[in-house]
Scaffold this motif. Structure first.
Motif, mmCIF file in Angstrom:
data_model
loop_
_atom_site.group_PDB
_atom_site.id
_atom_site.type_symbol
_atom_site.label_atom_id
_atom_site.label_comp_id
_atom_site.label_asym_id
_atom_site.label_seq_id
_atom_site.Cartn_x
_atom_site.Cartn_y
_atom_site.Cartn_z
ATOM 1 N N LEU A 212 0.830 -1.210 0.000
ATOM 2 C CA LEU A 212 0.000 0.000 0.000
ATOM 3 C C LEU A 212 0.863 1.258 0.000
ATOM 4 O O LEU A 212 0.564 2.219 -0.706
ATOM 5 N N LEU A 213 1.928 1.248 0.790
ATOM 6 C CA LEU A 213 2.822 2.405 0.846
ATOM 7 C C LEU A 213 3.462 2.669 -0.517
ATOM 8 O O LEU A 213 3.564 3.810 -0.964
ATOM 9 N N LEU A 214 3.868 1.610 -1.185
ATOM 10 C CA LEU A 214 4.541 1.709 -2.485
ATOM 11 C C LEU A 214 3.637 1.228 -3.618
ATOM 12 O O LEU A 214 4.098 0.610 -4.578
ATOM 13 N N ALA A 215 2.357 1.526 -3.515
ATOM 14 C CA ALA A 215 1.374 1.025 -4.485
ATOM 15 C C ALA A 215 1.733 1.322 -5.936
ATOM 16 O O ALA A 215 1.630 0.433 -6.787
ATOM 17 N N PRO A 216 2.178 2.542 -6.280
ATOM 18 C CA PRO A 216 2.532 2.765 -7.692
ATOM 19 C C PRO A 216 3.660 1.840 -8.167
ATOM 20 O O PRO A 216 3.580 1.264 -9.253
#
Length: 174
Positions: free
Chosen positions: A85-89
């Protein structure tokens, strides 16, 4: 809540990145109309649009990038972790939690794109604008197909694209 973060942060950041490139390159492309254009320039513009529409838009985005990213966005909504979620991209682009071959292809492609961008910056107008017009078409195609595939991933029971997670790759080939 994590469902919305996955969609808005993962998809939103990718769309902003592509949209920013479309805007910037679109402005450069429009500059060509301030230059005298010979038949050779018009032919090159047509060739750039056809080539980039097919290779970048259709083959690159529609047949590869867009369904893969849409699949990873959907996967993320069903399998969230704090890091994803933090690094979703980055997750949606396939930079981690992906089969090794796909990760290497993605990294090589990113480096190649950056190098091509640097070379194109050296080309004078109107040639640079002609090239960039084709890129704008391909990127626009990509944004449209990414939105279509993402909606399809969430609403269609027949969405068959895999997120290329290490475990899904083993299941397919094992």
């Amino acid at each position: 809540m994590s469902y919305l973060i996955a969609i808005f942060w993962g998809l939103g950041a990718i769309l902003l990145l592509l949209g920013s490139a479309i805007y910037r390159l679109g402005l450069i492309s429009l500059e060509i109309f301030g230059y005298p254009m010979s038949w050779l320039h018009w032919l090159a513009l047509f060739a750039s649009l056809v080539f980039m529409g097919f290779s970048e838009g259709y083959r690159g985005f529609q047949k590869g990038f867009s369904p893969r990213v849409a699949s990873r966005i959907y996967y993320l909504t069903q399998n969230p972790t704090p890091l994803r979620l933090l690094l979703a991209p980055a997750f949606c682009l396939g930079l981690f939690d992906v089969e090794r071959k796909r990760q290497m292809i993605t990294l090589i492609l990113i480096v190649a794109i950056v190098l091509v961008i640097q070379v194109v910056h050296l080309i004078p107008q109107p040639w640079r604008g002609i090239i960039d017009a084709g890129v704008v078409l391909g990127l626009s195609w990509g944004v449209i197909t990414l939105l279509i595939f993402t909606v399809s991933a969430f609403v269609s029971r027949e969405f068959e694209h895999v997120p290329e997670m290490p475990d899904t790759v083993r299941e397919q080939h094992g």
